[in-house]
Write a protein that holds these residues in place. Structure first.
Motif, PDB file in Angstrom:
ATOM      1  N   GLN A 151     -54.692   2.660  28.327  1.00 52.74           N
ATOM      2  CA  GLN A 151     -54.073   1.336  28.393  1.00 52.74           C
ATOM      3  C   GLN A 151     -52.603   1.328  28.795  1.00 52.74           C
ATOM      4  OE1 GLN A 151     -55.937  -1.632  27.914  1.00 52.74           O
ATOM      5  NE2 GLN A 151     -57.550  -0.119  28.093  1.00 52.74           N
ATOM      6  N   ASN A 152     -52.021   2.499  29.069  1.00 46.50           N
ATOM      7  CA  ASN A 152     -50.655   2.525  29.581  1.00 46.50           C
ATOM      8  C   ASN A 152     -50.423   3.817  30.356  1.00 46.50           C
ATOM      9  OD1 ASN A 152     -49.249   4.608  27.756  1.00 46.50           O
ATOM     10  ND2 ASN A 152     -50.206   3.245  26.265  1.00 46.50           N
ATOM     11  N   VAL A 153     -49.426   3.778  31.241  1.00 51.47           N
ATOM     12  CA  VAL A 153     -49.085   4.952  32.044  1.00 51.47           C
ATOM     13  C   VAL A 153     -47.571   5.118  32.041  1.00 51.47           C
ATOM     14  CG1 VAL A 153     -51.092   4.719  33.543  1.00 51.47           C
ATOM     15  CG2 VAL A 153     -48.946   3.597  34.185  1.00 51.47           C
ATOM     16  N   ALA A 154     -47.119   6.328  32.345  1.00 53.68           N
ATOM     17  CA  ALA A 154     -45.691   6.582  32.497  1.00 53.68           C
ATOM     18  C   ALA A 154     -45.305   6.245  33.934  1.00 53.68           C
ATOM     19  CB  ALA A 154     -45.376   8.043  32.184  1.00 53.68           C
ATOM     20  N   TYR A 155     -44.333   5.349  34.078  1.00 53.88           N
ATOM     21  CA  TYR A 155     -43.926   4.912  35.422  1.00 53.88           C
ATOM     22  C   TYR A 155     -42.508   5.394  35.721  1.00 53.88           C
ATOM     23  CZ  TYR A 155     -42.636   2.012  39.374  1.00 53.88           C
ATOM     24  OH  TYR A 155     -42.202   1.581  40.609  1.00 53.88           O
ATOM     25  N   LEU A 156     -42.373   6.101  36.845  1.00 52.31           N
ATOM     26  CA  LEU A 156     -41.082   6.629  37.273  1.00 52.31           C
ATOM     27  C   LEU A 156     -40.443   5.670  38.274  1.00 52.31           C
ATOM     28  CD1 LEU A 156     -38.942   8.899  37.590  1.00 52.31           C
ATOM     29  CD2 LEU A 156     -40.408   9.847  39.393  1.00 52.31           C
ATOM     30  N   GLN A 157     -39.253   5.175  37.931  1.00 49.36           N
ATOM     31  CA  GLN A 157     -38.510   4.325  38.864  1.00 49.36           C
ATOM     32  C   GLN A 157     -37.715   5.163  39.858  1.00 49.36           C
ATOM     33  OE1 GLN A 157     -37.247   0.280  37.029  1.00 49.36           O
ATOM     34  NE2 GLN A 157     -36.629   1.839  35.551  1.00 49.36           N
ATOM     35  N   GLN A 158     -36.952   6.127  39.329  1.00 48.99           N
ATOM     36  CA  GLN A 158     -36.140   6.972  40.203  1.00 48.99           C
ATOM     37  C   GLN A 158     -35.582   8.133  39.396  1.00 48.99           C
ATOM     38  OE1 GLN A 158     -33.282   5.371  43.230  1.00 48.99           O
ATOM     39  NE2 GLN A 158     -31.750   6.196  41.821  1.00 48.99           N
ATOM     40  N   ILE A 159     -35.589   9.314  39.989  1.00 52.50           N
ATOM     41  CA  ILE A 159     -35.027  10.481  39.306  1.00 52.50           C
ATOM     42  C   ILE A 159     -34.764  11.575  40.329  1.00 52.50           C
ATOM     43  CG2 ILE A 159     -37.126  11.839  38.784  1.00 52.50           C
ATOM     44  CD1 ILE A 159     -36.064  11.960  35.848  1.00 52.50           C
ATOM     45  N   TRP A 160     -33.828  12.454  39.995  1.00 54.76           N
ATOM     46  CA  TRP A 160     -33.563  13.617  40.841  1.00 54.76           C
ATOM     47  C   TRP A 160     -34.468  14.784  40.447  1.00 54.76           C
ATOM     48  CZ3 TRP A 160     -29.923  13.328  44.759  1.00 54.76           C
ATOM     49  CH2 TRP A 160     -29.050  12.231  44.721  1.00 54.76           C
ATOM     50  N   TRP A 161     -34.544  15.012  39.139  1.00 52.63           N
ATOM     51  CA  TRP A 161     -35.255  16.179  38.580  1.00 52.63           C
ATOM     52  C   TRP A 161     -36.606  15.716  38.045  1.00 52.63           C
ATOM     53  CZ3 TRP A 161     -32.809  21.170  37.612  1.00 52.63           C
ATOM     54  CH2 TRP A 161     -33.617  22.078  36.922  1.00 52.63           C
ATOM     55  N   PHE A 162     -37.658  15.906  38.840  1.00 50.94           N
ATOM     56  CA  PHE A 162     -38.994  15.459  38.440  1.00 50.94           C
ATOM     57  C   PHE A 162     -39.759  16.625  37.826  1.00 50.94           C
ATOM     58  CE2 PHE A 162     -43.545  15.042  39.446  1.00 50.94           C
ATOM     59  CZ  PHE A 162     -43.825  13.864  38.776  1.00 50.94           C
ATOM     60  N   GLU A 163     -40.057  16.506  36.536  1.00 52.00           N
ATOM     61  CA  GLU A 163     -40.794  17.562  35.834  1.00 52.00           C
ATOM     62  C   GLU A 163     -41.655  16.936  34.748  1.00 52.00           C
ATOM     63  OE1 GLU A 163     -40.021  21.997  33.901  1.00 52.00           O
ATOM     64  OE2 GLU A 163     -38.332  20.623  34.211  1.00 52.00           O
ATOM     65  N   VAL A 164     -42.970  17.120  34.881  1.00 50.87           N
ATOM     66  CA  VAL A 164     -43.946  16.592  33.923  1.00 50.87           C
ATOM     67  C   VAL A 164     -44.866  17.733  33.514  1.00 50.87           C
ATOM     68  CG1 VAL A 164     -45.866  14.983  33.571  1.00 50.87           C
ATOM     69  CG2 VAL A 164     -43.890  14.285  34.958  1.00 50.87           C
ATOM     70  N   GLY A 165     -45.043  17.923  32.216  1.00 52.68           N
ATOM     71  CA  GLY A 165     -45.896  19.020  31.763  1.00 52.68           C
ATOM     72  C   GLY A 165     -46.529  18.729  30.421  1.00 52.68           C
ATOM     73  N   GLY A 166     -47.456  19.561  30.062  1.00 55.18           N
ATOM     74  CA  GLY A 166     -48.121  19.410  28.773  1.00 55.18           C
ATOM     75  C   GLY A 166     -48.933  20.655  28.454  1.00 55.18           C
ATOM     76  N   GLU A 167     -49.561  20.636  27.308  1.00 60.09           N
ATOM     77  CA  GLU A 167     -50.399  21.764  26.905  1.00 60.09           C
ATOM     78  C   GLU A 167     -51.431  21.310  25.896  1.00 60.09           C
ATOM     79  OE1 GLU A 167     -48.218  23.985  23.247  1.00 60.09           O
ATOM     80  OE2 GLU A 167     -47.246  24.283  25.197  1.00 60.09           O
ATOM     81  N   ILE A 168     -52.479  22.098  25.774  1.00 60.93           N
ATOM     82  CA  ILE A 168     -53.479  21.858  24.748  1.00 60.93           C
ATOM     83  C   ILE A 168     -54.052  23.203  24.319  1.00 60.93           C
ATOM     84  CG2 ILE A 168     -55.318  21.518  26.473  1.00 60.93           C
ATOM     85  CD1 ILE A 168     -56.637  19.575  24.442  1.00 60.93           C
ATOM     86  N   GLU A 169     -54.270  23.353  23.030  1.00 63.01           N
ATOM     87  CA  GLU A 169     -54.918  24.550  22.494  1.00 63.01           C
ATOM     88  C   GLU A 169     -56.261  24.118  21.932  1.00 63.01           C
ATOM     89  OE1 GLU A 169     -53.733  28.539  19.969  1.00 63.01           O
ATOM     90  OE2 GLU A 169     -52.704  26.664  19.545  1.00 63.01           O
ATOM     91  N   PHE A 170     -57.334  24.710  22.460  1.00 64.00           N
ATOM     92  CA  PHE A 170     -58.665  24.187  22.155  1.00 64.00           C
ATOM     93  C   PHE A 170     -59.699  25.287  22.323  1.00 64.00           C
ATOM     94  CE2 PHE A 170     -62.339  21.367  22.678  1.00 64.00           C
ATOM     95  CZ  PHE A 170     -62.032  20.336  21.797  1.00 64.00           C
ATOM     96  N   CYS A 171     -60.769  25.220  21.519  1.00 59.72           N
ATOM     97  CA  CYS A 171     -61.909  26.128  21.684  1.00 59.72           C
ATOM     98  C   CYS A 171     -62.881  25.503  22.685  1.00 59.72           C
ATOM     99  CB  CYS A 171     -62.608  26.381  20.348  1.00 59.72           C
ATOM    100  SG  CYS A 171     -61.683  27.411  19.196  1.00 59.72           S
ATOM    101  N   PHE A 172     -62.685  25.823  23.952  1.00 65.39           N
ATOM    102  CA  PHE A 172     -63.557  25.293  24.998  1.00 65.39           C
ATOM    103  C   PHE A 172     -64.894  26.042  24.993  1.00 65.39           C
ATOM    104  CE2 PHE A 172     -59.283  24.392  26.448  1.00 65.39           C
ATOM    105  CZ  PHE A 172     -59.384  23.128  27.012  1.00 65.39           C
ATOM    106  N   PRO A 173     -66.014  25.343  25.221  1.00 63.95           N
ATOM    107  CA  PRO A 173     -67.274  26.056  25.448  1.00 63.95           C
ATOM    108  C   PRO A 173     -67.146  26.982  26.659  1.00 63.95           C
ATOM    109  CG  PRO A 173     -67.678  23.715  25.048  1.00 63.95           C
ATOM    110  CD  PRO A 173     -66.195  23.875  25.202  1.00 63.95           C
ATOM    111  N   LYS A 174     -67.976  28.009  26.699  1.00 69.55           N
ATOM    112  CA  LYS A 174     -67.910  28.962  27.803  1.00 69.55           C
ATOM    113  C   LYS A 174     -68.113  28.253  29.139  1.00 69.55           C
ATOM    114  CE  LYS A 174     -69.748  32.894  25.156  1.00 69.55           C
ATOM    115  NZ  LYS A 174     -70.859  33.871  25.059  1.00 69.55           N
TER     116      LYS A 174
END
Length: 291
Positions: A151-174
């Motif tokens: 229901q919402n998103v991150a909206y970038l108007q203007q920037i010099w240094w564009f960096e977006v990241g994330g992580e997840i720790e999870f027991c994925f099935p094989k």
């Protein structure tokens, strides 16, 4: 196949012997269940409508145990937040629960089973990302939209240094999984009930490609890069793939998209989510991906 099954089940008395002819409906339930366990889920559901025996066999734990991921107990506890669910529901009911979109981690992540493979799909909201400059409204804002499952998103108007990241720790099935960023050039809104795209802030993305990176806790790496384009359309940009060989050991997956070039600014980008899905999964064919 349905016509043949129906005709066999509809046979009446034998002409020569005077005895009732046998059909699929006379097969032992256990034998039918063994056969159904070899089929895809949609086929199991269709054949379960043929007769009482097929209906009972199609509900058997034997059938659905083989369709569930090997670590479905972990998924129940991690995603559904229930520790005693396995004892209270049949395997078919557990499969049905996991097949629906399930929110967890405060609603910032969503998981469901991919029906054909029994593997999982994970969607991670931009609210769970680390975004450079996200707290400065001159650069970023969260905007509401029905075009995001969150229901919402991150909206970038203007920037010099564009960096977006994330992580997840999870027991994925094989299996082998692909990671995608879902992004959109142009601000989305509605005007008089119709979709409207504002190109006002779109700039800078044709100057230099965006670099996508993926790393895992067991030293798998992937790097790719491409230009962000196609204004007005949601695009899944492929970050990379990783393979899970042990579903009982948590895998930490880190992902990012970066465009660091202080010679120019860039803007007008909506960042919705990251999708982690079985390799080869077709997003557009799964209605749970969209509203």
């Amino acid at each position: 196949m349905g016509v043949g099954v129906s005709s066999m089940m509809g046979m009446g008395m034998g002409v020569e012997t005077g005895r009732r002819s046998t059909g699929f409906g006379d097969l032992p339930e256990g034998c039918v269940a063994e056969v159904l366990a070899l089929l895809d889920v949609p086929e199991i559901c269709r054949l379960g409508k043929l007769s009482r025996v097929f209906r009972a066999a199609a509900a058997a734990d034997l059938v659905w145990e083989k369709k569930l991921p090997g670590n479905y107990g972990y998924l129940i506890e991690r995603v559904l937040g229930e520790t005693d669910l396995r004892g209270g529901l049949s395997k078919r009911e557990i499969y049905a629960r996991l097949s629906r979109p399930n929110r967890f981690d405060g609603g910032a992540k969503e998981l469901w089973l991919e029906k054909n493979s029994g593997s999982i799909c994970l969607l991670i909201s931009s609210k769970a990302f680390s975004i450079t400059g996200i707290d400065d409204r001159r650069y970023w804002n969260y905007i509401p939209t029905e075009e995001s499952r969150f229901q919402n998103v991150a909206y970038l108007q203007q920037i010099w240094w564009f960096e977006v990241g994330g992580e997840i720790e999870f027991c994925f099935p094989k299996g082998t999984y692909s990671v995608f960023f879902r992004v959109h050039l142009g601000r989305i809104s509605k005007w008089l009930g119709r979709r409207s795209i504002s190109p006002e802030h779109i700039h800078g993305w044709n100057k230099k490609p965006v670099k996508f990176q993926l790393t895992t806790s067991d030293d798998q790496h992937a790097i790719s890069q491409c230009y962000i384009d196609s204004p007005g359309n949601w695009v899944h940009y492929h970050v990379g793939d990783f393979t899970v060989r042990n579903s009982n050991v948590p895998t930490k997956v880190k992902f990012s998209m970066i465009q660091i070039d202080c010679t120019h600014t860039k803007g007008g980008l909506c960042v919705d989510s990251v999708l982690i899905c079985p390799k080869g999964f077709r997003q557009e064919k799964d209605p749970r991906m969209y509203k």
